[in-house]
Enzyme design. Structure first.
Site, short mmCIF file in Angstrom:
data_model
loop_
_atom_site.label_atom_id
_atom_site.label_comp_id
_atom_site.label_asym_id
_atom_site.label_seq_id
_atom_site.Cartn_x
_atom_site.Cartn_y
_atom_site.Cartn_z
N GLU A 1 0.83 -1.20 0.00
CA GLU A 1 0.00 0.00 0.00
C GLU A 1 0.87 1.25 0.00
O GLU A 1 2.00 1.25 0.48
CB GLU A 1 -0.90 0.01 1.24
CG GLU A 1 -1.85 -1.16 1.36
CD GLU A 1 -3.04 -1.03 0.44
OE1 GLU A 1 -3.21 0.04 -0.17
OE2 GLU A 1 -3.81 -2.00 0.35
N ASN B 1 -12.11 4.58 -7.46
CA ASN B 1 -11.96 5.38 -6.25
C ASN B 1 -11.68 6.83 -6.62
O ASN B 1 -10.54 7.28 -6.62
CB ASN B 1 -10.82 4.80 -5.39
CG ASN B 1 -10.62 5.57 -4.10
OD1 ASN B 1 -11.54 6.17 -3.56
ND2 ASN B 1 -9.39 5.57 -3.61
N GLU C 1 -0.11 -1.54 -11.02
CA GLU C 1 -0.57 -2.23 -12.24
C GLU C 1 -1.16 -1.27 -13.26
O GLU C 1 -1.36 -1.65 -14.42
CB GLU C 1 -1.60 -3.31 -11.88
CG GLU C 1 -2.99 -2.82 -11.52
CD GLU C 1 -3.10 -2.18 -10.15
OE1 GLU C 1 -4.10 -1.49 -9.88
OE2 GLU C 1 -2.17 -2.38 -9.33
N LYS C 2 -1.44 -0.04 -12.86
CA LYS C 2 -1.98 0.94 -13.82
C LYS C 2 -0.99 1.16 -14.97
O LYS C 2 -1.41 1.40 -16.11
CB LYS C 2 -2.28 2.25 -13.10
CG LYS C 2 -3.38 2.13 -12.04
CD LYS C 2 -3.53 3.41 -11.26
CE LYS C 2 -4.61 3.27 -10.19
NZ LYS C 2 -4.26 2.27 -9.16
N TYR D 1 -3.54 6.07 -22.20
CA TYR D 1 -4.21 5.63 -20.98
C TYR D 1 -3.67 6.44 -19.80
O TYR D 1 -2.45 6.61 -19.66
CB TYR D 1 -3.98 4.15 -20.72
CG TYR D 1 -4.63 3.68 -19.44
CD1 TYR D 1 -6.00 3.46 -19.39
CD2 TYR D 1 -3.88 3.49 -18.28
CE1 TYR D 1 -6.61 3.07 -18.21
CE2 TYR D 1 -4.48 3.09 -17.10
CZ TYR D 1 -5.85 2.89 -17.07
OH TYR D 1 -6.46 2.50 -15.91
#
Length: 359
Positions: free
Chosen positions: A130, A191, A251-252, A237
């Site tokens: 995190e 989110n 992972e983005k 993206y």
């Protein structure tokens, strides 16, 4: 002539022949081992080191999702020898490393075994993927942990969300990535928070150029099987992280953008962090521009220039993406590092380390 025959007959002849065969075998074996290490049998590679097996005890499974630890998991799946993963707490007294996942500790779902006598030399490892803002109050863990397992490159054991590995040359030309594109920019977000920097950049960007948004926030969720095909129809993206933290690249970038065959526009840690792990000219960082409006104009012009756009995919000729999603692989990575780490290391201020700013 008869004398020579007499000397080479009987036991002496057999001894000379045996000596010659032994010498020949040793020469051949030495040459094979030194010049053909890659040809060694698997069982020889596995047992080639005299290092003792490191036992790693996972105190609780992250997010309460367990995986099989049957057999020699680290070797069978990842070719990491001398590494034993266990999740039964009866191994506590014999474990070399005990791993604690931060999320369960912070939420109070699990507790540190402070009431048990800690075996001499046993190391406790703090593990979290995190961003710092989501790790909670870590002040209570001062002087507790000897090891960190994190996406951070300065962690004791680094476990990134993804990485690039060299690709075997096959002579094939990169695919025409400009085909079948129907949207200039897309973004998948669930989110959404107005206070996030990524939300502010998105709001300014969409005022300049069209941005197609998917996810729970816009009530257009994408099933997993549709995620990459959808992104592949976009020129760019938005690989925007929800936290701007040191080395926090998720992972983005690795999955959504790179595997989705769209040029990533990144927002997260500083530009140098991306340059350290990603190929040159494979992404566009928000900080490279003086304004969001300038970003929009650049993306439009790039999409209209097929050659310049395709150049952003040249890295695919030499590199391939490896995603890290299995907790077992992350735990196995402890073993190769175990003997290299200081035995007496203790994190006297874990919170300060976790919240370290970009340098």
């Amino acid at each position: 002539m008869a004398f020579n025959k007499m000397l080479l007959s009987g036991p002496m002849k057999r001894r000379l022949l045996l000596s010659f065969l032994c010498l020949l075998s040793l020469c051949l074996l030495d040459g094979w081992l030194t010049s053909n290490q890659g040809l060694l049998p698997v069982n020889v590679l596995r047992n080639s080191s005299s290092s003792p097996t490191v036992t790693v005890l996972l105190w609780h499974w992250p997010f309460n999702t367990s995986l099989s630890l049957k057999g020699d998991v680290c070797w069978d799946l990842y070719r990491i020898p001398h590494c034993k993963l266990v999740d039964r707490r009866s191994f506590f007294s014999s474990a070399d490393v005990v791993v604690f996942h931060n999320k369960e500790l912070i939420r109070g779902h699990q507790k540190l075994p402070v009431d048990f006598p800690r075996p001499p030399g046993q190391r406790w490892a703090w593990m979290s993927l995190e961003a710092p803002v989501h790790n909670g109050n870590l002040r209570r863990f001062a002087h507790v942990f000897n090891m960190t397992i994190s996406y951070r490159r300065d962690a004791d054991v680094t476990v990134p969300y993804g990485e690039l590995l060299p690709k075997e040359a096959d002579g094939r030309v990169t695919e025409d990535v400009s085909l079948n594109k129907s949207s200039l920019i897309c973004w998948v977000v669930s989110n959404y928070r107005r206070r996030h920097k990524r939300s502010k950049v998105y709001k300014e960007l969409k005022a300049t150029v069209p941005v197609k948004v998917y996810g729970r926030w816009t009530k257009t969720p994408l099933p997993s099987e549709a995620l990459l095909p959808t992104i592949s129809r976009c020129y760019f993206y938005l690989a925007f992280e929800n936290s701007l933290s040191k080395d926090y690249i998720t992972e983005k970038l690795w999955r959504n953008a790179y595997l989705g065959r769209a040029v990533p526009v990144v927002l997260g840690p500083q530009l140098s962090d991306y340059r350290d792990v990603a190929p040159p000219n494979s992404f566009i960082h928000v900080d490279q521009f003086t304004s969001v409006g300038e970003i929009g104009k650049y993306l439009q012009s790039l999409a209209e220039d097929k050659k310049r756009y395709t150049d952003y995919f040249k890295w695919k000729l030499k590199w391939r993406v490896k995603l890290h999603t299995d907790w077992r692989e992350r735990l196995c990575k402890i073993c190769p590092q175990y003997n290299r780490l200081p035995q007496q290391k203790v994190y006297s201020d874990l919170e300060a380390w976790v919240n370290a700013k970009n340098t």
